[in-house]
Design a protein around this motif. Structure first.
Motif, mmCIF file in Angstrom:
data_model
loop_
_atom_site.group_PDB
_atom_site.id
_atom_site.type_symbol
_atom_site.label_atom_id
_atom_site.label_comp_id
_atom_site.label_asym_id
_atom_site.label_seq_id
_atom_site.Cartn_x
_atom_site.Cartn_y
_atom_site.Cartn_z
ATOM 1 N N ILE A 62 0.862 -1.174 0.000
ATOM 2 C CA ILE A 62 0.000 0.000 0.000
ATOM 3 C C ILE A 62 0.906 1.236 0.000
ATOM 4 C CG2 ILE A 62 -1.754 1.312 1.270
ATOM 5 C CD1 ILE A 62 -2.815 -1.336 0.124
ATOM 6 N N LEU A 63 0.876 2.009 -1.100
ATOM 7 C CA LEU A 63 1.682 3.226 -1.181
ATOM 8 C C LEU A 63 1.002 4.390 -0.483
ATOM 9 C CD1 LEU A 63 3.102 3.306 -4.823
ATOM 10 C CD2 LEU A 63 4.227 2.592 -2.716
ATOM 11 N N ASN A 64 -0.329 4.428 -0.570
ATOM 12 C CA ASN A 64 -1.055 5.542 0.028
ATOM 13 C C ASN A 64 -2.522 5.172 0.211
ATOM 14 O OD1 ASN A 64 -1.422 8.059 1.100
ATOM 15 N ND2 ASN A 64 -0.967 9.188 -0.783
ATOM 16 N N VAL A 65 -3.119 5.663 1.277
ATOM 17 C CA VAL A 65 -4.562 5.553 1.506
ATOM 18 C C VAL A 65 -5.090 6.977 1.388
ATOM 19 C CG1 VAL A 65 -6.380 4.892 3.105
ATOM 20 C CG2 VAL A 65 -4.269 3.561 3.027
ATOM 21 N N LEU A 66 -5.969 7.210 0.413
ATOM 22 C CA LEU A 66 -6.400 8.567 0.076
ATOM 23 C C LEU A 66 -7.696 9.000 0.749
ATOM 24 C CD1 LEU A 66 -5.559 8.259 -3.716
ATOM 25 C CD2 LEU A 66 -4.161 9.301 -1.928
ATOM 26 N N VAL A 67 -8.269 8.146 1.589
ATOM 27 C CA VAL A 67 -9.528 8.477 2.266
ATOM 28 C C VAL A 67 -9.366 8.257 3.767
ATOM 29 C CG1 VAL A 67 -11.017 7.965 0.288
ATOM 30 C CG2 VAL A 67 -10.414 6.135 1.880
ATOM 31 N N GLY A 75 -16.067 5.122 -8.398
ATOM 32 C CA GLY A 75 -14.935 5.441 -9.259
ATOM 33 C C GLY A 75 -13.855 6.277 -8.596
ATOM 34 N N GLN A 76 -14.122 6.796 -7.393
ATOM 35 C CA GLN A 76 -13.138 7.605 -6.673
ATOM 36 C C GLN A 76 -11.975 6.723 -6.228
ATOM 37 O OE1 GLN A 76 -14.762 9.896 -3.425
ATOM 38 N NE2 GLN A 76 -12.766 10.253 -2.505
ATOM 39 N N VAL A 77 -10.747 7.234 -6.375
ATOM 40 C CA VAL A 77 -9.564 6.480 -5.957
ATOM 41 C C VAL A 77 -9.502 6.477 -4.430
ATOM 42 C CG1 VAL A 77 -7.059 6.293 -6.079
ATOM 43 C CG2 VAL A 77 -8.333 7.081 -8.074
ATOM 44 N N LEU A 78 -9.404 5.281 -3.851
ATOM 45 C CA LEU A 78 -9.387 5.110 -2.404
ATOM 46 C C LEU A 78 -7.972 4.875 -1.881
ATOM 47 C CD1 LEU A 78 -12.384 2.623 -2.209
ATOM 48 C CD2 LEU A 78 -12.456 5.103 -1.908
ATOM 49 N N ALA A 79 -7.193 4.133 -2.644
ATOM 50 C CA ALA A 79 -5.842 3.778 -2.214
ATOM 51 C C ALA A 79 -4.998 3.474 -3.442
ATOM 52 C CB ALA A 79 -5.876 2.558 -1.294
ATOM 53 N N ILE A 80 -3.677 3.509 -3.247
ATOM 54 C CA ILE A 80 -2.727 3.154 -4.303
ATOM 55 C C ILE A 80 -1.974 1.904 -3.840
ATOM 56 C CG2 ILE A 80 -0.760 3.888 -5.709
ATOM 57 C CD1 ILE A 80 -3.182 5.660 -6.176
ATOM 58 N N GLU A 139 1.960 1.136 -10.121
ATOM 59 C CA GLU A 139 1.001 1.687 -9.174
ATOM 60 C C GLU A 139 -0.407 1.391 -9.683
ATOM 61 O OE1 GLU A 139 1.730 5.793 -8.287
ATOM 62 O OE2 GLU A 139 3.807 5.403 -7.711
ATOM 63 N N ASN A 140 -1.208 0.750 -8.841
ATOM 64 C CA ASN A 140 -2.576 0.379 -9.192
ATOM 65 C C ASN A 140 -3.544 1.157 -8.312
ATOM 66 O OD1 ASN A 140 -2.107 -2.154 -10.977
ATOM 67 N ND2 ASN A 140 -0.744 -2.397 -9.233
ATOM 68 N N GLU A 141 -4.513 1.826 -8.946
ATOM 69 C CA GLU A 141 -5.517 2.579 -8.194
ATOM 70 C C GLU A 141 -6.621 1.633 -7.740
ATOM 71 O OE1 GLU A 141 -6.735 5.618 -10.967
ATOM 72 O OE2 GLU A 141 -5.120 6.949 -10.313
ATOM 73 N N ILE A 142 -6.946 1.687 -6.461
ATOM 74 C CA ILE A 142 -8.072 0.935 -5.910
ATOM 75 C C ILE A 142 -9.221 1.934 -5.833
ATOM 76 C CG2 ILE A 142 -8.911 -0.443 -3.978
ATOM 77 C CD1 ILE A 142 -6.410 -1.621 -5.439
ATOM 78 N N VAL A 143 -10.295 1.685 -6.583
ATOM 79 C CA VAL A 143 -11.390 2.648 -6.683
ATOM 80 C C VAL A 143 -12.651 2.136 -6.005
ATOM 81 C CG1 VAL A 143 -10.491 3.650 -8.823
ATOM 82 C CG2 VAL A 143 -12.124 1.783 -8.943
ATOM 83 N N GLN A 180 -19.901 5.445 2.182
ATOM 84 C CA GLN A 180 -19.116 6.084 3.232
ATOM 85 C C GLN A 180 -18.101 5.066 3.741
ATOM 86 O OE1 GLN A 180 -21.469 7.535 6.483
ATOM 87 N NE2 GLN A 180 -19.819 8.783 7.292
ATOM 88 N N VAL A 181 -16.868 5.520 3.959
ATOM 89 C CA VAL A 181 -15.817 4.628 4.433
ATOM 90 C C VAL A 181 -16.148 4.218 5.872
ATOM 91 C CG1 VAL A 181 -13.356 4.365 4.905
ATOM 92 C CG2 VAL A 181 -14.107 5.718 2.939
ATOM 93 N N ALA A 182 -16.434 2.936 6.064
ATOM 94 C CA ALA A 182 -16.799 2.424 7.385
ATOM 95 C C ALA A 182 -15.559 2.083 8.209
ATOM 96 C CB ALA A 182 -17.685 1.193 7.245
ATOM 97 N N SER A 183 -14.541 1.507 7.545
ATOM 98 C CA SER A 183 -13.310 1.161 8.254
ATOM 99 C C SER A 183 -12.173 1.016 7.256
ATOM 100 C CB SER A 183 -13.476 -0.129 9.053
ATOM 101 O OG SER A 183 -13.662 -1.219 8.182
ATOM 102 N N ILE A 184 -10.966 1.238 7.736
ATOM 103 C CA ILE A 184 -9.757 1.075 6.927
ATOM 104 C C ILE A 184 -8.906 0.010 7.610
ATOM 105 C CG2 ILE A 184 -7.693 2.210 6.020
ATOM 106 C CD1 ILE A 184 -9.320 4.840 6.063
ATOM 107 N N SER A 185 -8.518 -1.007 6.849
ATOM 108 C CA SER A 185 -7.816 -2.159 7.424
ATOM 109 C C SER A 185 -6.308 -2.142 7.198
ATOM 110 C CB SER A 185 -8.373 -3.451 6.822
ATOM 111 O OG SER A 185 -9.763 -3.497 6.962
ATOM 112 N N VAL A 186 -5.798 -1.166 6.445
ATOM 113 C CA VAL A 186 -4.372 -1.141 6.102
ATOM 114 C C VAL A 186 -3.757 0.212 6.434
ATOM 115 C CG1 VAL A 186 -4.586 -2.853 4.252
ATOM 116 C CG2 VAL A 186 -4.851 -0.421 3.729
ATOM 117 N N ASN A 187 -2.424 0.221 6.461
ATOM 118 C CA ASN A 187 -1.665 1.450 6.667
ATOM 119 C C ASN A 187 -0.709 1.645 5.497
ATOM 120 O OD1 ASN A 187 -2.628 2.082 9.361
ATOM 121 N ND2 ASN A 187 -1.459 0.287 10.025
ATOM 122 N N LYS A 188 -0.292 2.870 5.289
ATOM 123 C CA LYS A 188 0.689 3.190 4.258
ATOM 124 C C LYS A 188 1.944 2.361 4.504
ATOM 125 C CE LYS A 188 2.991 7.190 2.248
ATOM 126 N NZ LYS A 188 3.101 8.646 2.273
ATOM 127 N N GLY A 189 2.468 1.716 3.447
ATOM 128 C CA GLY A 189 3.672 0.907 3.558
ATOM 129 C C GLY A 189 3.423 -0.552 3.895
#
Length: 114
Positions: free
Chosen positions: A56-61, A70-75, A82-86, A92-101
């Protein structure tokens, strides 16, 4: 005879099906599914999973943030690309399970959209 209703998930969509019990030795009546069968709303939220192993390079939300389909959520970096996860749908974002890196495997949960 009684009928039971079940929710079946197929390719990420939830369908409501009704199964009727029949007595042993009887021939079940033939039925055809109506042409207008629609998926049932996924009330438990939609899990966004890693489509391949990578980092995970970045979490954008942020948790609680409204997102549009279609909104990019993470890279996700995989195979030096680099693959965009849309977002597959508005929500609405209920939970995020990962961290950058963080490294993820195929199918690992990245986040949940409600």
């Amino acid at each position: 005879m009684s009928a039971k209703t079940y929710h079946i998930t197929l390719n990420g969509k939830v369908y409501e099906v009704e199964i009727e019990e029949v007595a042993a030795g009887t021939t079940p009546k033939k039925t055809t599914a109506p042409a207008d069968v629609k998926p049932v709303a996924n009330t438990s939220g939609e899990s966004i999973t890693a489509p391949m192993p990578g980092t995970i390079l970045n979490v954008l939300v942020k948790q609680g943030q409204a997102v549009k389909k279609g909104q990019v959520l993470a890279i996700l970096e995989a195979m030096k690309m680099e693959n965009e996860i849309v977002a597959p749908a508005d929500g609405q974002v209920a939970s995020i399970s990962v961290n950058k890196g963080q490294n993820v495997n195929l199918g690992d949960s990245i986040l949940e959209i409600a």
